[in-house]
Structure formats: C-alpha cells, structure tokens
Design an enzyme around this catalytic site. Structure first.
Site, PDB file in Angstrom:
ATOM      1  N   GLU A 111       0.832  -1.211   0.000  1.00  0.00           N
ATOM      2  CA  GLU A 111       0.000   0.000   0.000  1.00  0.00           C
ATOM      3  C   GLU A 111       0.863   1.257   0.000  1.00  0.00           C
ATOM      4  O   GLU A 111       0.573   2.222  -0.708  1.00  0.00           O
ATOM      5  CB  GLU A 111      -0.937   0.022   1.219  1.00  0.00           C
ATOM      6  CG  GLU A 111      -1.968  -1.105   1.261  1.00  0.00           C
ATOM      7  CD  GLU A 111      -2.845  -1.149   0.022  1.00  0.00           C
ATOM      8  OE1 GLU A 111      -3.139  -0.070  -0.526  1.00  0.00           O
ATOM      9  OE2 GLU A 111      -3.201  -2.257  -0.413  1.00  0.00           O
ATOM     10  N   ASP A 128       3.980  -3.999  -5.753  1.00  0.00           N
ATOM     11  CA  ASP A 128       4.556  -5.279  -5.309  1.00  0.00           C
ATOM     12  C   ASP A 128       6.082  -5.190  -5.276  1.00  0.00           C
ATOM     13  O   ASP A 128       6.728  -5.625  -4.316  1.00  0.00           O
ATOM     14  CB  ASP A 128       4.153  -6.409  -6.266  1.00  0.00           C
ATOM     15  CG  ASP A 128       2.749  -6.940  -5.983  1.00  0.00           C
ATOM     16  OD1 ASP A 128       2.153  -6.526  -4.971  1.00  0.00           O
ATOM     17  OD2 ASP A 128       2.267  -7.782  -6.770  1.00  0.00           O
TER      18      ASP A 128
END
Ligand SMILES: [Zn+2]
Length: 419
Positions: free
Chosen positions: A278, A359
C-alpha cells in the site's frame, strides 16, 4: 429511428454481446482447468479449495450473466419507451423548470433507476455470498447501509446537481468548464472529508492496539518515510469475511486502515508486506496520477455533454425537446457506460501496472518477497479467487494481476534484491 438512437442501441447491445462472449470464454477455460491445481501452486493450494474456487467462480459468472442481460434490458426500455420524456413533462408541469426542480427530477430518476438493482444485490449477499460462507451482514445492517447511502446522496449529490444546473444558467456556453472545476473541487474536498465524516458512518475504526504488530508497522512506516497519523483497525467482519487494507486521507490526516479480517488471516510479516504494498502505491504517486487521469476524463466528459447539448438531434433521438440541459445530463449518464466499457481494458491494464510497481516496492523495502507471496496466497485462498481466468477475460476486467502473474513478477524482483 435516427442514426444517433441506432448508434446508442448498437453500442449497448455490442457491449452486452462482448460481456456474454467473454464470460463464456472464461467459464470454458475455468472448467477445462478445473480438475488440476495449476502446476506452480501444487502443494500450495489443495484440491478441495481449488474445486471450491471453481464452484464460486462459476456461480459468480452465472449471476453476472443475469445482471448484464437484466441491466441492458432495463436500459433499452428506459431509453426507448418514451418514459423519460413523459416523466420530464410531468415533473415540469408539477414543479416547474428551475434548477432546484430539474435537480429533483434528475435525482428522482437516478433513484428510480437504482431500484431494480436492489433485488440483485440482495441475492448476491444472501444467496451467493452466504452459500460460500462469506456473508456476515445482518439484514438490518444491509437496509441501514442503503438508507445511509440514500441520505448521503440527498445531502451531497442533490445540491451538486443543482449547482451544475445553476452554472448553466450563470455561465452560458462555458458552463462545462465551471462545472468541471466545481465537481473537481467537490471530489478533492470529499477525498479529505470522507475518511473523517463518511467512512465512520458505515464502520467502526479503532486504533491498532499496542504490541508487536503495531511496532512492526510503525517501523515500516518510518523506514519508508511514510507519514501516517495513525494505524486503524476497521470492523470489516461486520459485512463480509473478505479482507482488505488501504490508507486514506492526506498529510497529517492520513491513516492506515487494516480490516480486522485481514489481521485474523495473515501473520505479522505478511501484514507488513501488505502494508508495504500500500505504501508502494503512495510512494510511486499512483494516487495523484489516478486523480489527474480522472480529472482529465471528467473534463472530456463535460465538454462532450456540452457538445451533445448543442445538437437538437441528440434530444429528439430519445424523444426530448431541445432546450434544457437536464435531458442531456441524463442521457449522458445513461449512455456513458456503453462508451467507457470499451476503454476499460486500457484503464485496467494501467491499474495492473501499478499493482506490479507496488509489489516490487514492497519486495524492495522488505528485502524479500516470500512474505508478500505468502499473503497473496492466503488472500486468494480465503477469497476463493479464480486461479485460472481466461487471459482475455482477465485482460479486460481485472484491475489486479492474478496471483500467479504477481508471484512470477515477484520471483524476478526477489532475484534482483538478492534474497
Ligand atoms: Zn495494490
């Protein structure tokens, strides 16, 4: 029928045909891969879970097929039965044609058009989600959620509609630019206020209790220079067993939010990896980029409405008399989905790129990829996500890459960070 009406009908039917075709392609693909767990996940996903995720995917697909047809039939009826010009006529003779009255008309039509979706939502929650053990929403909560939503749209949406109609009166042919500015300001204001004023109407937020998880997440925030006002736990379990994490707000108001369901499902390093992902979205400036994209598209949208509102043929194609802006706004609202649908593969492709970037950021700051992979595997399993969507289907609809795609990309990143 005019060519405008024919084009609209064609776009709507072509969308439905594409949706049904993609869904069929996907169902066949899923069924063809139903018997064996994908090679890369042997020993990770057991056969029973895989079978259940196939079942869930097929059940969702059936509901979606129904929804797509149902929505299209209603849209065509509403557009071509003459009900809208009739409703506008009654509204004007009853309430007049002031901005307040026209706003009320548009609001009432929006409300009436939302009603047919209610039984489908109900079925999804209390039949489908219930059958697969995801539903935790009580009927009371379900109804109260909808009433709160209605109250909010009355309080916020209706005044905004009136303001747009007022801008048309005040600013003449430049109304679209003013309206765009006002809507943009409203969106930015909401982005700041929603986490403080609106989200708490639906969920309870409590600070993450002192302890090792909190220490670990605060350290991560410090390491990545991510300034967060607080880390909050949201009672997502009030509605569903699905889980999530996100952050909201700006500057000092920024808070990290973890679903209680997520905390139950993941280990501490896995939760850290999810939060790192996030933060990756934040650090790679995905949010301002998405805001800019949405601002540009809404500018294009308002300009397009202004162009259409100048064409008498556009009004007449759907049975309206030219003159007022309200029918143009309404028709644009009804037809925009038939156009944006064709752009959605592009926006989804863009969104998937951002997921890969987040990621990679997470693997970088964690200095390893296995925690994130572990988290993704668990979330996929708990959510019964489809492991084998047809590539065209996922390319068209998926805002996130599939778990296998993400693992493959993370394995590459892990090699480069040396773990
Ligand atoms: Zn993400």
């Amino acid at each position: 029928m005019s060519w405008i009406a024919l084009t609209a009908a064609f776009l709507i039917l072509a969308r439905l045909a594409t949706e049904l075709w993609l869904a069929r392609l996907n169902r066949r693909y899923v069924l063809a891969h139903a018997d064996t767990v994908p090679e890369a996940l042997k020993g990770v996903v057991d056969a029973a879970t895989h079978a259940r995720s196939v079942e869930y995917t097929l059940a969702r697909s059936r509901l979606r097929r129904f929804e797509d047809i149902y929505r299209t039939v209603i849209l065509l009826l509403v557009l071509f039965s003459g009900v809208l010009p009739w409703a506008l006529g009654s509204s004007v003779s009853w309430l007049g044609d002031s901005a307040w009255a026209m706003g009320a008309f548009l609001f009432a039509v929006g409300l009436a058009l939302a009603l047919p979706g209610l039984p489908v939502d109900w079925y999804e929650q209390y039949r489908l989600e219930e059958r697969f053990g995801f539903n935790t929403t009580t009927p009371g909560t379900w109804w109260i959620d909808r009433l709160k939503g209605l109250g909010l749209s009355l309080l916020l949406g209706y005044p905004l509609l009136v303001l747009v109609l007022k801008f048309v009166e005040w600013t003449g042919s430049w109304w679209w630019l003013w309206t765009w500015g006002a809507v943009l300001a409203f969106q930015l204001l909401m982005a700041v206020l929603a986490p403080v004023l609106i989200l708490p109407l639906f969920n309870r937020f409590t600070p993450l209790p002192e302890g090792s998880l909190r220490q670990r997440l605060l350290k991560l925030a410090e390491r990545t220079r991510f300034r967060a006002g607080s880390i909050q736990v949201m009672d997502g379990s009030k509605r569903s067993r699905h889980s999530n994490a996100f952050f909201t707000g700006f500057g000092g108001f920024r808070k990290i939010v973890l679903f209680d369901t997520l905390i139950q499902q993941l280990t501490e390093p896995e939760l850290e990896a999810v939060l790192a992902h996030e933060i990756g979205h934040f650090k790679r400036k995905h949010i301002p980029k998405l805001l800019a994209f949405s601002a540009i598209s809404s500018l294009a949208g308002f300009y397009l409405i202004a162009l259409l509102a100048d064409q008498d043929g556009f009004y007449r194609a759907f049975g309206f008399e030219p003159g007022s802006i309200a029918p143009a706004l309404l028709l644009f609202g009804l037809l925009s989905g038939a156009v944006t649908f064709w752009l959605s593969p592009l926006t989804h492709w863009w969104s998937r790129r951002y997921e890969y970037q987040a990621d990679a950021f997470a693997a970088g700051v964690m200095n390893e990829a296995h925690s994130l992979i572990g988290a993704l595997r668990k979330l996929n399993e708990k959510n019964l996500s489809n492991l084998t969507p047809h590539p065209l289907y996922s390319g068209f609809y998926y805002s996130h890459p599939t778990m296998l795609e993400r693992e493959r990309a993370l394995a590459g990143t892990a090699a480069s960070v040396g773990s």
